[in-house]
Design a protein around this motif. Sequence first.
Motif, short mmCIF file in Angstrom:
data_model
loop_
_atom_site.label_atom_id
_atom_site.label_comp_id
_atom_site.label_asym_id
_atom_site.label_seq_id
_atom_site.Cartn_x
_atom_site.Cartn_y
_atom_site.Cartn_z
N ALA A 295 0.83 -1.21 0.00
CA ALA A 295 0.00 0.00 0.00
C ALA A 295 0.86 1.26 0.00
O ALA A 295 0.48 2.29 0.56
N GLN A 296 2.01 1.16 -0.62
CA GLN A 296 2.91 2.31 -0.74
C GLN A 296 2.93 2.79 -2.19
O GLN A 296 3.02 1.98 -3.11
N PRO A 297 2.87 4.12 -2.40
CA PRO A 297 2.86 4.64 -3.77
C PRO A 297 4.24 4.65 -4.42
O PRO A 297 4.36 4.85 -5.64
N LYS A 298 5.30 4.44 -3.62
CA LYS A 298 6.66 4.49 -4.14
C LYS A 298 7.41 3.21 -3.78
O LYS A 298 7.11 2.55 -2.78
N LEU A 299 8.43 2.89 -4.60
CA LEU A 299 9.31 1.75 -4.31
C LEU A 299 10.69 2.06 -4.84
O LEU A 299 10.87 2.93 -5.70
N ASN A 300 11.68 1.35 -4.31
CA ASN A 300 13.05 1.43 -4.81
C ASN A 300 13.34 0.16 -5.59
O ASN A 300 13.02 -0.95 -5.13
N ALA A 301 13.91 0.30 -6.78
CA ALA A 301 14.16 -0.84 -7.66
C ALA A 301 15.66 -1.10 -7.78
O ALA A 301 16.46 -0.16 -7.86
N VAL A 302 16.03 -2.38 -7.83
CA VAL A 302 17.42 -2.80 -7.97
C VAL A 302 17.49 -3.82 -9.11
O VAL A 302 16.67 -4.75 -9.17
N GLY A 303 18.46 -3.67 -10.01
CA GLY A 303 18.66 -4.62 -11.09
C GLY A 303 20.10 -5.09 -11.14
O GLY A 303 21.02 -4.28 -11.00
N TYR A 304 20.30 -6.39 -11.33
CA TYR A 304 21.64 -6.99 -11.34
C TYR A 304 21.92 -7.50 -12.75
O TYR A 304 21.15 -8.28 -13.31
N CYS A 305 23.03 -7.05 -13.35
CA CYS A 305 23.49 -7.50 -14.66
C CYS A 305 22.39 -7.27 -15.71
O CYS A 305 21.90 -6.15 -15.86
N ILE A 306 21.98 -8.30 -16.45
CA ILE A 306 20.93 -8.10 -17.46
C ILE A 306 19.62 -7.70 -16.81
O ILE A 306 18.77 -7.06 -17.44
N GLY A 307 19.47 -8.03 -15.52
CA GLY A 307 18.31 -7.54 -14.78
C GLY A 307 18.33 -6.02 -14.67
O GLY A 307 17.27 -5.38 -14.65
N GLY A 308 19.53 -5.44 -14.59
CA GLY A 308 19.65 -3.98 -14.57
C GLY A 308 19.45 -3.37 -15.93
O GLY A 308 18.88 -2.28 -16.07
N THR A 309 19.91 -4.07 -16.98
CA THR A 309 19.69 -3.58 -18.35
C THR A 309 18.20 -3.49 -18.63
O THR A 309 17.71 -2.49 -19.18
N THR A 310 17.45 -4.52 -18.24
CA THR A 310 16.01 -4.53 -18.48
C THR A 310 15.31 -3.55 -17.55
O THR A 310 14.27 -2.98 -17.92
N LEU A 311 15.85 -3.32 -16.36
CA LEU A 311 15.30 -2.28 -15.49
C LEU A 311 15.42 -0.92 -16.18
O LEU A 311 14.51 -0.08 -16.08
N THR A 312 16.51 -0.68 -16.89
CA THR A 312 16.67 0.57 -17.63
C THR A 312 15.58 0.71 -18.69
O THR A 312 14.99 1.79 -18.85
N LEU A 313 15.31 -0.37 -19.43
CA LEU A 313 14.22 -0.34 -20.41
C LEU A 313 12.89 -0.01 -19.73
O LEU A 313 12.09 0.80 -20.23
N THR A 314 12.66 -0.63 -18.59
CA THR A 314 11.40 -0.44 -17.87
C THR A 314 11.27 1.00 -17.37
O THR A 314 10.20 1.62 -17.51
#
Length: 578
Positions: free
Chosen positions: A307-326
């Motif tokens: 029930a929080q309007p904000k979150l912090n996101a972490v991406g590792y390796c290709i997970g970070g590359t796809t986080l950039t796309l997102t």
Amino acid sequence: MTENLERIESLTQRLAAALSRRPMHDPGVEGPGADLMVNAGMAMAKMWAEQPARILEQQVKFWGATFAHYAEMQSQLAKGKLTAPADEEPEKDKRFKNPLWQSHPYFNLVKTQYQINAQAMREAAAGLDMASEVDQHRLGWLTNQIIDMFAPTNFFATNPDAIERALETEGESLVKGLENLVRDVETNGGELVVSLADRSAFAVGENIGTAPGRVVRQAPLYELIQFSPSTESVHATPIVLFPPWINKFYILDLKPENSMIRWIVDQGYTLFVVSWKNPDASYAETSLEDYVSAYLSAMDAVEEITAQPKLNAVGYCIGGTTLTLTLGLMAQRGDDRVESATFFTTLTDFSEQGEFTPFLQDDFVEGITAEVARNGIFASQLMTRTMSFLRANDLVWGPAIRSYMMGEAPPAFDLLYWNGDATNLPGKMTVDYLRGLCQQNLLIGDGFPVHGHNVSVKDVTLPLCAIGCETDHIAPWKYSWRGVAQMASKDKRFILSESGHIAGIVNPPSKKKYGHYTGSSDFAHGPDAWREGSKFAAGSWWPTWEAWLAERSGDMVPARQPEEGFGPAPGSYVHERH
């Protein structure tokens, strides 16, 4: 002796049966295409026509060294002992650490001639005027692969360690080695992939990957795990961590003492981690866009659960590359629910391909494209083999010698166990990644197409922190830094950890092993200038990052217990093998 002969006969039959099951692969994934060989041949012909003296000089140098060495060894062999020159430097190559390589005339002859041959091959390859820098790089890489493959340590008759072990064990080491070989071929469906760790020593969820939590969402591409709090209060803003889907997420939770997942929870955060599906052929049409959709879906779930309007996101390796796309897609859509982003060893600028250059050219990519068109997936065994040959002596030949010639069991090493627990990759996603990101570099250029938007790094404007690793050969820190430098965020930070792609990230404060560098927010003058202006701090980077994250994580609230969901962590997807 009779018993061993019977075992050898039985093992040989099993080996032949296992090898017969090896799938046929496209030639493009088995070695460089014919164009490289043609270009090398043309470069050699050109040198013969234009600089014949140079080739003759190379040949004279090689044969001169060979004959001089042969004459010296004849003298030493006649004496029955080796007299080392007084000024001879100690052997630095760990493959030749056995004293016999220095003291025994036969083994010294073999080793020294191998080194002469290797030097001549490297000089010949480097001396060719290839059509492009890429071809030059690929030829050098292929030359080194051949040199490593033909090292005398890789053959029983020229490996003193293996000969000594066989004599000590009356041949039992060779039989055990054959057993190990058969096991590896059978386990990998006919492919020869050397086991790096004892698979019977670990069980995910029992002695590794044991952080308590619950699977709170289950989707076709992922399970979302919420880890149980260990503090009475937590930061209001939750964290969702996206690991790479090339391997399993429990690299961040191997043992309690080096578990980053446990450490983050202990600092007072509500942590969600995505556990990716290990796809089979039914996922053939799953694309990078589908993974972006999975990111958004996981964020929706975190928002709903907390029930929080904000979150912090972490991406590792290709997970970070796809986080950039997102994040780029979200920015274009006006979706601002991500408060901050953290990137672990993430590449977004692929203008330089580094050690992956041999694998990112058209012949190899076309071979992969043909593979996934036929099978629907890029099989984990092929991925593991490809990655291993980036460090062939450490990840292929060395383990093969210990296992197959010395008859040793693989070590009970949790990190190597995880390294061998790779996953398949969906066919379409694999081609999207290789073509659109690695080859065309669309995240830096015209933008990568995602759900009707062309997304680039310049769309990333939120606060971010990126961690690179000093000796990372998979995502070199300078390449990672260049991608971050081109993001449009005004609030961004880069941390450089000592060590490599895994050890630099899984670096708990309790170990006090690797330090880190923190620099200014000046991203305008290149990575070397940033490094020169950075400050070194002893110990893990985790507390440095957490201090940055805490400022963007809100007030403290009562700890959140995960809902019943779909069972306990680590979930079911992490156990899948195909």
